[in-house]
Design a protein around this motif. Structure first.
Motif, PDB file in Angstrom:
ATOM      1  N   ALA A 252       0.703  -1.005  -0.135  1.00 41.54           N
ATOM      2  CA  ALA A 252       0.057  -0.004  -0.070  1.00 41.54           C
ATOM      3  C   ALA A 252       0.861   1.223  -0.018  1.00 41.54           C
ATOM      4  O   ALA A 252       2.134   1.239   0.618  1.00 41.54           O
ATOM      5  CB  ALA A 252      -0.822   0.095   1.274  1.00 41.54           C
ATOM      6  N   GLU A 253       0.355   2.277  -0.640  1.00 39.04           N
ATOM      7  CA  GLU A 253       1.285   3.319  -0.836  1.00 39.04           C
ATOM      8  C   GLU A 253       0.466   4.936  -0.815  1.00 39.04           C
ATOM      9  O   GLU A 253      -0.570   4.805  -1.508  1.00 39.04           O
ATOM     10  CB  GLU A 253       2.067   3.358  -2.226  1.00 39.04           C
ATOM     11  N   TRP A 254       0.842   5.640   0.013  1.00 34.02           N
ATOM     12  CA  TRP A 254      -0.064   7.019   0.193  1.00 34.02           C
ATOM     13  C   TRP A 254       0.426   8.031  -0.811  1.00 34.02           C
ATOM     14  O   TRP A 254       1.688   8.015  -1.578  1.00 34.02           O
ATOM     15  CB  TRP A 254       0.263   7.778   1.436  1.00 34.02           C
ATOM     16  N   ASN A 255      -0.041   8.758  -1.548  1.00 34.25           N
ATOM     17  CA  ASN A 255       0.465   9.864  -2.261  1.00 34.25           C
ATOM     18  C   ASN A 255       0.921  10.957  -1.226  1.00 34.25           C
ATOM     19  O   ASN A 255       0.797  10.658  -0.197  1.00 34.25           O
ATOM     20  CB  ASN A 255      -0.914  10.447  -3.117  1.00 34.25           C
ATOM     21  N   ASP A 256       1.330  11.994  -1.789  1.00 32.26           N
ATOM     22  CA  ASP A 256       2.288  13.041  -0.873  1.00 32.26           C
ATOM     23  C   ASP A 256       1.403  13.753  -0.076  1.00 32.26           C
ATOM     24  O   ASP A 256       1.758  14.099   1.147  1.00 32.26           O
ATOM     25  CB  ASP A 256       2.948  13.950  -2.101  1.00 32.26           C
ATOM     26  N   ASP A 257      -0.141  14.024  -0.365  1.00 32.91           N
ATOM     27  CA  ASP A 257      -0.602  14.930   0.416  1.00 32.91           C
ATOM     28  C   ASP A 257      -1.594  14.087   1.278  1.00 32.91           C
ATOM     29  O   ASP A 257      -2.194  14.628   2.430  1.00 32.91           O
ATOM     30  CB  ASP A 257      -1.404  15.994  -0.222  1.00 32.91           C
ATOM     31  N   GLY A 258      -1.303  12.666   1.418  1.00 30.87           N
ATOM     32  CA  GLY A 258      -2.178  11.914   2.394  1.00 30.87           C
ATOM     33  C   GLY A 258      -3.740  11.786   2.116  1.00 30.87           C
ATOM     34  O   GLY A 258      -4.465  11.522   3.037  1.00 30.87           O
ATOM     35  N   SER A 259      -4.064  12.123   0.725  1.00 28.18           N
ATOM     36  CA  SER A 259      -5.386  11.966   0.344  1.00 28.18           C
ATOM     37  C   SER A 259      -6.021  10.848  -0.414  1.00 28.18           C
ATOM     38  O   SER A 259      -7.145  10.394  -0.750  1.00 28.18           O
ATOM     39  CB  SER A 259      -5.839  13.261  -0.428  1.00 28.18           C
ATOM     40  N   GLU A 260      -4.954   9.962  -0.775  1.00 25.11           N
ATOM     41  CA  GLU A 260      -5.115   8.660  -1.438  1.00 25.11           C
ATOM     42  C   GLU A 260      -4.323   7.618  -0.992  1.00 25.11           C
ATOM     43  O   GLU A 260      -3.163   7.959  -0.724  1.00 25.11           O
ATOM     44  CB  GLU A 260      -5.074   8.961  -3.061  1.00 25.11           C
ATOM     45  N   LEU A 261      -4.806   6.499  -1.002  1.00 23.29           N
ATOM     46  CA  LEU A 261      -4.062   5.417  -0.479  1.00 23.29           C
ATOM     47  C   LEU A 261      -4.221   4.124  -1.595  1.00 23.29           C
ATOM     48  O   LEU A 261      -5.270   3.702  -1.874  1.00 23.29           O
ATOM     49  CB  LEU A 261      -4.237   4.657   0.726  1.00 23.29           C
ATOM     50  N   THR A 262      -3.103   3.731  -2.323  1.00 23.13           N
ATOM     51  CA  THR A 262      -3.344   2.834  -3.323  1.00 23.13           C
ATOM     52  C   THR A 262      -2.801   1.434  -2.735  1.00 23.13           C
ATOM     53  O   THR A 262      -1.770   1.563  -2.110  1.00 23.13           O
ATOM     54  CB  THR A 262      -2.464   2.979  -4.425  1.00 23.13           C
ATOM     55  N   VAL A 263      -3.614   0.281  -2.933  1.00 21.11           N
ATOM     56  CA  VAL A 263      -3.420  -0.758  -2.347  1.00 21.11           C
ATOM     57  C   VAL A 263      -3.317  -1.835  -3.431  1.00 21.11           C
ATOM     58  O   VAL A 263      -3.942  -1.804  -4.296  1.00 21.11           O
ATOM     59  CB  VAL A 263      -4.696  -1.121  -1.362  1.00 21.11           C
ATOM     60  N   THR A 264      -2.294  -2.761  -3.351  1.00 24.83           N
ATOM     61  CA  THR A 264      -2.108  -3.658  -4.357  1.00 24.83           C
ATOM     62  C   THR A 264      -2.727  -4.901  -3.603  1.00 24.83           C
ATOM     63  O   THR A 264      -2.251  -5.460  -2.511  1.00 24.83           O
ATOM     64  CB  THR A 264      -0.433  -4.063  -4.552  1.00 24.83           C
ATOM     65  N   THR A 265      -3.475  -5.813  -4.291  1.00 29.17           N
ATOM     66  CA  THR A 265      -4.209  -6.810  -3.721  1.00 29.17           C
ATOM     67  C   THR A 265      -3.500  -8.269  -4.240  1.00 29.17           C
ATOM     68  O   THR A 265      -2.878  -8.183  -4.981  1.00 29.17           O
ATOM     69  CB  THR A 265      -5.648  -7.003  -4.291  1.00 29.17           C
ATOM     70  N   ARG A 266      -3.760  -9.166  -3.340  1.00 30.81           N
ATOM     71  CA  ARG A 266      -2.959 -10.493  -3.339  1.00 30.81           C
ATOM     72  C   ARG A 266      -3.582 -11.292  -4.479  1.00 30.81           C
ATOM     73  O   ARG A 266      -5.084 -11.513  -4.645  1.00 30.81           O
ATOM     74  CB  ARG A 266      -3.137 -11.276  -2.221  1.00 30.81           C
ATOM     75  N   GLU A 267      -2.656 -11.943  -5.512  1.00 33.38           N
ATOM     76  CA  GLU A 267      -3.322 -12.473  -6.417  1.00 33.38           C
ATOM     77  C   GLU A 267      -3.490 -14.055  -5.914  1.00 33.38           C
ATOM     78  O   GLU A 267      -2.653 -14.520  -5.214  1.00 33.38           O
ATOM     79  CB  GLU A 267      -2.274 -12.563  -7.877  1.00 33.38           C
ATOM     80  N   GLY A 268      -4.233 -15.100  -6.749  1.00 34.45           N
ATOM     81  CA  GLY A 268      -4.480 -16.455  -6.342  1.00 34.45           C
ATOM     82  C   GLY A 268      -5.398 -16.563  -5.326  1.00 34.45           C
ATOM     83  O   GLY A 268      -5.236 -17.819  -4.664  1.00 34.45           O
ATOM     84  N   VAL A 269      -6.013 -15.560  -4.688  1.00 35.30           N
ATOM     85  CA  VAL A 269      -7.012 -15.863  -3.531  1.00 35.30           C
ATOM     86  C   VAL A 269      -8.302 -16.128  -4.305  1.00 35.30           C
ATOM     87  O   VAL A 269      -8.885 -15.543  -5.020  1.00 35.30           O
ATOM     88  CB  VAL A 269      -7.017 -14.600  -2.436  1.00 35.30           C
ATOM     89  N   THR A 270      -9.008 -17.146  -3.601  1.00 30.05           N
ATOM     90  CA  THR A 270     -10.413 -17.123  -3.896  1.00 30.05           C
ATOM     91  C   THR A 270     -11.146 -17.191  -2.673  1.00 30.05           C
ATOM     92  O   THR A 270     -11.061 -17.544  -1.613  1.00 30.05           O
ATOM     93  CB  THR A 270     -10.824 -18.600  -4.701  1.00 30.05           C
TER      94      THR A 270
END
Length: 571
Positions: free
Chosen positions: A103-121
């Motif tokens: 997960a990664e915030w943008n510089d001003d803390g208004s957006e959080l981008t999450v990378t989800t796990r592959e291969g989960v059912t």
């Protein structure tokens, strides 16, 4: 290795590489003894091993698997449904990636981008994607009744493995642990068809967790291994039965008989009780600060001597905590801190070493001097008074909470030595809780619980921010039951929430601590023991005092899933 901790000055706060993920999730079970077992569990070494858990349920069990509901059955969170990350509050450690890998915030803390796990059912075989994450948070936003945590984000899945959470205000960094570690993710293909997500009990839950529902009754329910769980070889235990018991005596008897494998209960004389029971072990995870809650703010309608800060300070110094631990805590309690943080786990967050721990014994002379200086004069009966008001206060606790009842009885004697009269009263839980929430009390014995992470914000925001309080008679649903209000504290908490710079957060928390150790709207007693007992005859790999890989309490949401996929059949 990229830093995974949320307490960081970097904007990339949770970038998890494969090696870190594997290390975090391959929670190796430790070895243990084998032997006979009672009627509630499988034989040692059984590949289809089952265990029995008592998580505090008494009487009739009401079915509810709705992960958004405050009354959901405890294994709903962490065992059936999972969050994006898991935070171990038993010790200081990096968050463990579960349904997300980064997960990664943008510089001003208004957006959080999450990378989800592959291969989960999902447990019904459908694939898990970032779209499910976006659906979950958008459901919270359009259904305020479900959003009890105040999560402010809306979400958009940009592809199958990335979702961006957008907050209405910048500097929303302190939403991180709540969003990533304290929110169950639900399947869009199921919940989009639920007419009323507020009231549904979700009788056929579909999750990504290590277990699924097998059967339910009003006295017990059984979860079975999720055969399609995304971590290969986990879990190792086939079935988990949760039961209801009537009393603490019944729980201890079931433990000793081998009919319960996992329970959390304060058992007086535990070490003596376990003598000769080689298959039973326990772990003590002190984490909840037992405190005297005070209705402290006369401006919001609180009435009584406890509205005087000098009275609260005198109480703090008059307590003999060593005696309280021996008489009420069984000798298992840990030392607390006037900052309301945990001295061992949170050392780096406590600014002034002088405020690191509470005094062990009573300082009667200091308590008397504080009261003398504040104009409280001793009466003929030994109880002080000021302007015609006796220094007498009622303290409430819940009927049946034997350790807290013992605390009140002992504190009554200790505080009498400095001219304070304490009048204990016992109430049913509902009345006790309603009094706290509405401010209809003078003193109340309770504990300060665990937050979404070990960042002090999650303690200070709820318990001290003015916005989380209310006038007496109104519900302080935000958690500031003391009705505490201090502009310096408000400003510091707000400033800490608006930055991801740990150094700046520490500077703001230092301001908070300086104020609250003087005002003491919550008077800390000790870190209450959290005793959890295990039967090692059937399975091994439970948390121990040397390896607190999870908060082991059988009632703890999220951590139950970690424990259940770590233990393995004995033998």
């Amino acid at each position: 290795m990229t830093d995974m901790t949320p307490r960081t000055t970097r904007r990339r706060v949770l970038a998890a590489v494969a090696a870190a993920t594997a290390a975090a999730l391959a929670l190796t079970a430790c070895s243990g003894g084998a032997g006979g077992t009672g009627g509630g569990s499988s034989a040692p070494g059984d590949k289809d091993a089952s265990i029995t858990v008592f998580n505090g349920s008494t009487g009739t069990i009401n079915e509810n698997w709705n992960p958004f509901s405050p009354t959901a059955l405890q294994p709903t969170l962490g065992v059936i449904y999972e969050p994006l990350f898991w935070y171990n509050l038993a010790e200081t450690s990096d968050p463990t990636p579960l349904l997300a890998t980064g997960a990664e915030w943008n510089d001003d803390g208004s957006e959080l981008t999450v990378t989800t796990r592959e291969g989960v059912t999902w447990s019904d075989g459908e694939p898990f994607t970032a779209g499910d994450v976006a659906f979950t948070f958008n459901l919270l936003q359009k259904t305020p009744e479900l959003n009890t945590s105040g999560t402010a984000a809306t979400a958009e899945a940009t592809d199958d493995t990335h979702v961006t959470l957008t907050f209405p205000e910048p500097d929303s960094f302190m939403q991180e642990a709540q969003v990533l570690g304290n929110q169950a993710i639900v399947p869009e293909h199921v919940w989009s068809g639920i007419d009323d997500p507020i009231t549904t009990i979700n009788p056929e839950p579909v999750g990504t967790g290590p277990y699924t529902l097998k059967e339910f009754s009003s006295q017990s329910y059984v979860l079975q291994k999720n055969e399609s769980y995304w971590i290969e070889g986990k879990p190792s235990v086939q079935e988990v039965r949760y039961i209801s018991l009537d009393t603490a005596d019944a729980a201890s008897a079931s433990l000793l008989a081998g009919e319960v494998d996992w329970m959390s209960s304060f058992l007086p004389g535990l070490d003596q009780m376990l003598e000769g029971n080689e298959h039973i072990s326990y772990v003590n995870t002190p984490a909840l600060t037992t405190s005297i809650f005070t209705c402290s703010n006369a401006d919001l309608g609180c009435e009584g001597p406890q509205t005087d800060p000098a009275v609260r300070q005198a109480m703090y110094w008059a307590l003999d905590r060593e005696q309280l631990n021996q008489l009420a805590g069984g000798g298992f309690a840990g030392t607390g801190s006037p900052t309301l943080l945990l001295p061992e786990r949170d050392t780096d967050w406590i600014a002034d070493p002088a405020h690191a721990t509470t005094p062990a014994g009573a300082d009667v002379a200091k308590a008397n001097q504080i009261l003398d200086d504040a104009g409280w004069e001793a009466g003929d009966d030994g109880i002080r008074a000021k302007d015609g008001e006796r220094l007498s206060m009622t303290i409430q606790t819940v009927s049946g909470w034997s350790d807290y009842i013992s605390l009140n009885d002992t504190m009554k004697q200790q505080l009498a030595e400095v001219g304070i009269e304490l009048e204990p009263t016992q109430l049913a839980w509902n009345e006790w809780n309603d009094n706290q929430v509405k401010g209809s009390y003078q003193l109340s014995l309770d504990s300060i619980g665990l937050g979404a992470s070990d960042n002090p914000y999650y303690t200070y925001n709820g318990k001290y921010l003015s916005a989380n309080s209310a006038k007496v008679g109104e519900q302080a649903s935000g958690g500031n039951y003391a009705r505490y209000s201090n502009p310096k504290v408000d400003a510091a908490i707000t400033a800490a929430a608006s930055t991801s710079d740990e150094a700046e957060q520490k500077a703001q928390y230092a301001i908070v601590q300086e104020e609250i150790v003087t005002d003491l709207p919550y008077v800390p007693i000790y870190i209450n023991s959290t005793l959890t007992e295990f039967n090692n005859a059937t399975v091994t790999g439970w948390p121990s005092n040397d390896d607190k890989y999870a908060f082991a309490a059988s009632w703890k949401a999220w951590d139950n899933g970690i424990v259940l996929k770590t233990i393995q059949p004995a033998g």
